[in-house]
Design a protein around this motif. Sequence first.
Motif, PDB file in Angstrom:
ATOM      1  N   MET A  56     -49.204  -0.172 -52.780  1.00  0.00           N
ATOM      2  CA  MET A  56     -48.519  -0.901 -53.846  1.00  0.00           C
ATOM      3  C   MET A  56     -47.158  -0.795 -53.544  1.00  0.00           C
ATOM      4  O   MET A  56     -46.519   0.089 -53.219  1.00  0.00           O
ATOM      5  N   LYS A  57     -46.656  -2.004 -53.919  1.00  0.00           N
ATOM      6  CA  LYS A  57     -45.010  -2.040 -53.772  1.00  0.00           C
ATOM      7  C   LYS A  57     -44.537  -2.454 -55.441  1.00  0.00           C
ATOM      8  O   LYS A  57     -45.086  -3.206 -56.022  1.00  0.00           O
ATOM      9  N   ILE A  58     -43.758  -1.596 -55.641  1.00  0.00           N
ATOM     10  CA  ILE A  58     -42.996  -1.962 -57.057  1.00  0.00           C
ATOM     11  C   ILE A  58     -41.625  -2.165 -56.750  1.00  0.00           C
ATOM     12  O   ILE A  58     -40.522  -1.496 -56.140  1.00  0.00           O
ATOM     13  N   SER A  59     -41.149  -3.689 -56.792  1.00  0.00           N
ATOM     14  CA  SER A  59     -39.757  -4.039 -56.825  1.00  0.00           C
ATOM     15  C   SER A  59     -39.015  -4.160 -58.217  1.00  0.00           C
ATOM     16  O   SER A  59     -39.844  -4.480 -59.298  1.00  0.00           O
ATOM     17  N   ILE A  60     -38.008  -3.281 -58.414  1.00  0.00           N
ATOM     18  CA  ILE A  60     -37.296  -3.679 -59.541  1.00  0.00           C
ATOM     19  C   ILE A  60     -35.837  -4.321 -59.306  1.00  0.00           C
ATOM     20  O   ILE A  60     -35.202  -3.944 -58.523  1.00  0.00           O
ATOM     21  N   LEU A  61     -35.743  -5.311 -60.035  1.00  0.00           N
ATOM     22  CA  LEU A  61     -34.611  -6.078 -60.206  1.00  0.00           C
ATOM     23  C   LEU A  61     -33.639  -5.443 -61.366  1.00  0.00           C
ATOM     24  O   LEU A  61     -34.120  -5.447 -62.358  1.00  0.00           O
ATOM     25  N   THR A  62     -32.388  -5.132 -60.903  1.00  0.00           N
ATOM     26  CA  THR A  62     -31.540  -4.473 -61.761  1.00  0.00           C
ATOM     27  C   THR A  62     -29.973  -4.598 -61.302  1.00  0.00           C
ATOM     28  O   THR A  62     -29.768  -4.963 -60.330  1.00  0.00           O
ATOM     29  N   LEU A  63     -29.290  -4.493 -62.381  1.00  0.00           N
ATOM     30  CA  LEU A  63     -27.631  -4.557 -61.919  1.00  0.00           C
ATOM     31  C   LEU A  63     -27.158  -3.018 -61.820  1.00  0.00           C
ATOM     32  O   LEU A  63     -25.998  -2.787 -61.340  1.00  0.00           O
ATOM     33  N   PHE A  64     -27.928  -1.863 -61.861  1.00  0.00           N
ATOM     34  CA  PHE A  64     -27.645  -0.881 -61.750  1.00  0.00           C
ATOM     35  C   PHE A  64     -28.647   0.108 -60.942  1.00  0.00           C
ATOM     36  O   PHE A  64     -29.521   0.939 -61.454  1.00  0.00           O
ATOM     37  N   SER A  95     -40.642  14.890 -57.843  1.00  0.00           N
ATOM     38  CA  SER A  95     -41.621  15.210 -58.199  1.00  0.00           C
ATOM     39  C   SER A  95     -42.936  14.413 -57.892  1.00  0.00           C
ATOM     40  O   SER A  95     -42.815  13.766 -56.401  1.00  0.00           O
ATOM     41  N   ILE A  96     -43.768  13.709 -58.698  1.00  0.00           N
ATOM     42  CA  ILE A  96     -44.893  13.009 -58.118  1.00  0.00           C
ATOM     43  C   ILE A  96     -44.573  11.608 -57.550  1.00  0.00           C
ATOM     44  O   ILE A  96     -45.055  11.098 -56.433  1.00  0.00           O
ATOM     45  N   LEU A  97     -43.419  11.021 -58.103  1.00  0.00           N
ATOM     46  CA  LEU A  97     -43.044   9.651 -57.636  1.00  0.00           C
ATOM     47  C   LEU A  97     -42.525   9.861 -56.064  1.00  0.00           C
ATOM     48  O   LEU A  97     -42.823   8.993 -55.185  1.00  0.00           O
ATOM     49  N   ASN A  98     -42.026  10.829 -55.980  1.00  0.00           N
ATOM     50  CA  ASN A  98     -41.442  10.968 -54.358  1.00  0.00           C
ATOM     51  C   ASN A  98     -42.343  11.324 -53.369  1.00  0.00           C
ATOM     52  O   ASN A  98     -42.638  10.874 -52.216  1.00  0.00           O
ATOM     53  N   SER A  99     -43.350  12.218 -54.124  1.00  0.00           N
ATOM     54  CA  SER A  99     -44.633  12.767 -53.160  1.00  0.00           C
ATOM     55  C   SER A  99     -45.432  11.311 -52.914  1.00  0.00           C
ATOM     56  O   SER A  99     -45.847  11.194 -51.597  1.00  0.00           O
ATOM     57  N   ALA A 100     -45.721  10.360 -53.823  1.00  0.00           N
ATOM     58  CA  ALA A 100     -46.608   9.344 -53.611  1.00  0.00           C
ATOM     59  C   ALA A 100     -45.816   8.353 -52.424  1.00  0.00           C
ATOM     60  O   ALA A 100     -46.462   7.716 -51.511  1.00  0.00           O
ATOM     61  N   GLN A 101     -44.592   8.322 -52.635  1.00  0.00           N
ATOM     62  CA  GLN A 101     -43.720   7.742 -51.441  1.00  0.00           C
ATOM     63  C   GLN A 101     -44.183   8.285 -50.154  1.00  0.00           C
ATOM     64  O   GLN A 101     -44.270   7.591 -49.082  1.00  0.00           O
ATOM     65  N   GLN A 102     -43.788   9.509 -50.110  1.00  0.00           N
ATOM     66  CA  GLN A 102     -43.999  10.178 -48.840  1.00  0.00           C
ATOM     67  C   GLN A 102     -45.414  10.026 -48.287  1.00  0.00           C
ATOM     68  O   GLN A 102     -45.653  10.029 -47.031  1.00  0.00           O
ATOM     69  N   LYS A 103     -46.503  10.139 -48.959  1.00  0.00           N
ATOM     70  CA  LYS A 103     -47.800   9.640 -48.617  1.00  0.00           C
ATOM     71  C   LYS A 103     -47.976   8.162 -48.191  1.00  0.00           C
ATOM     72  O   LYS A 103     -49.131   7.949 -47.753  1.00  0.00           O
ATOM     73  N   GLU A 154     -44.686   1.952 -52.390  1.00  0.00           N
ATOM     74  CA  GLU A 154     -43.078   1.759 -51.940  1.00  0.00           C
ATOM     75  C   GLU A 154     -42.361   1.316 -53.215  1.00  0.00           C
ATOM     76  O   GLU A 154     -42.676   0.261 -53.840  1.00  0.00           O
ATOM     77  N   TYR A 155     -41.207   1.651 -53.191  1.00  0.00           N
ATOM     78  CA  TYR A 155     -40.274   1.524 -54.436  1.00  0.00           C
ATOM     79  C   TYR A 155     -39.230   0.585 -53.777  1.00  0.00           C
ATOM     80  O   TYR A 155     -38.467   0.915 -52.887  1.00  0.00           O
ATOM     81  N   ASP A 156     -38.785  -0.701 -54.110  1.00  0.00           N
ATOM     82  CA  ASP A 156     -37.954  -1.371 -53.603  1.00  0.00           C
ATOM     83  C   ASP A 156     -36.920  -1.751 -54.796  1.00  0.00           C
ATOM     84  O   ASP A 156     -37.363  -2.765 -55.563  1.00  0.00           O
ATOM     85  N   VAL A 157     -35.877  -1.190 -54.969  1.00  0.00           N
ATOM     86  CA  VAL A 157     -34.632  -1.473 -55.912  1.00  0.00           C
ATOM     87  C   VAL A 157     -33.576  -2.554 -55.479  1.00  0.00           C
ATOM     88  O   VAL A 157     -33.066  -2.251 -54.456  1.00  0.00           O
ATOM     89  N   ILE A 158     -33.571  -3.650 -56.320  1.00  0.00           N
ATOM     90  CA  ILE A 158     -32.721  -4.663 -55.882  1.00  0.00           C
ATOM     91  C   ILE A 158     -31.704  -4.909 -56.885  1.00  0.00           C
ATOM     92  O   ILE A 158     -31.960  -4.988 -57.951  1.00  0.00           O
ATOM     93  N   ASN A 159     -30.570  -5.081 -56.382  1.00  0.00           N
ATOM     94  CA  ASN A 159     -29.343  -5.462 -57.320  1.00  0.00           C
ATOM     95  C   ASN A 159     -29.231  -7.146 -57.183  1.00  0.00           C
ATOM     96  O   ASN A 159     -28.796  -7.714 -56.403  1.00  0.00           O
ATOM     97  N   PHE A 160     -29.904  -7.694 -58.309  1.00  0.00           N
ATOM     98  CA  PHE A 160     -30.034  -9.062 -58.262  1.00  0.00           C
ATOM     99  C   PHE A 160     -28.527  -9.624 -58.317  1.00  0.00           C
ATOM    100  O   PHE A 160     -28.377 -10.949 -58.209  1.00  0.00           O
ATOM    101  N   ARG A 161     -27.474  -8.897 -58.478  1.00  0.00           N
ATOM    102  CA  ARG A 161     -26.032  -9.629 -58.526  1.00  0.00           C
ATOM    103  C   ARG A 161     -25.838 -10.190 -57.115  1.00  0.00           C
ATOM    104  O   ARG A 161     -25.147 -11.114 -56.887  1.00  0.00           O
TER     105      ARG A 161
END
Length: 249
Positions: free
Chosen positions: A1-9, A20-28, A32-39
């Motif tokens: 799964m890919k989780i994209s997050i649109l944020t200004l911060f 914790s578990i969020l980092n472990s899931a990425q390593q495995k 995939e977390y994709d944090v995007i500054n929509f600015r």
Amino acid sequence: MKISILTLFPDMFTGVFQQSILNSAQQKGIVEYDVINFREFSKDKHSKVDDYPYGGGGGMVLTPQPIFDAVEATRKRMDSQKPSRVILLCPQGERYNQKKAEELAQEDHLVLICGHYEGYDERIREYLVTDEVSIGDYVLTGGEIGAMVIADSVTRLLPGTLGNETSAVTDSYSTGLLEYPHYTRPAKFKDFEVPEILLSGHHANIEEWRRQQALKRTVERRPDLLDMIDLTKEDEKYLQQLRELRNKG
């Protein structure tokens, strides 16, 4: 799964996704977390993403162009036949719960839009998003904390994330009931003892005890949940016993 997050911060997510578990899931390679500054998608010469509302009123409103373009860009980077699920974090959205988390965990791509200021241009709601979600009946400064909640609750449901695959299945709300009590060693601590049945090794009796404890805890703390689950005849019988004990007390 890919989780994209649109944020200004985007920096708000750095520590969360590296622990914790969020980092472990990425390593495995599970998520995939994709944090995007929509600015960065703003076409305004000053990189503005908000403006005054038509008709007047207090506060600023997020403009549609940067968010539409950011969503389109992240969708194009997905190699999936399934459409992306675009989720708006807002106080007017449906109340987030475990059932919704389980539903979202079946998707390939989640896009979480974190708002700020007074609100969103209504065209974002009408023509871009698939879901509007609220994590509770209160107002936060922005949608970032809500996005963290969704990312965490969905990630832990993905196969391979947790060391014990039964953990997520027996969590509170996953069965419709609150979770039963847990105990670990030592068997006796400050004169407080672990229930004897858990030391018996009789798995069928232990499962029955756990089910009853889950029912008891739900009745005491969240009786409203009982209306939303299918109770067995054994469940009904135990609940009747609880009612009779309560009436006697």
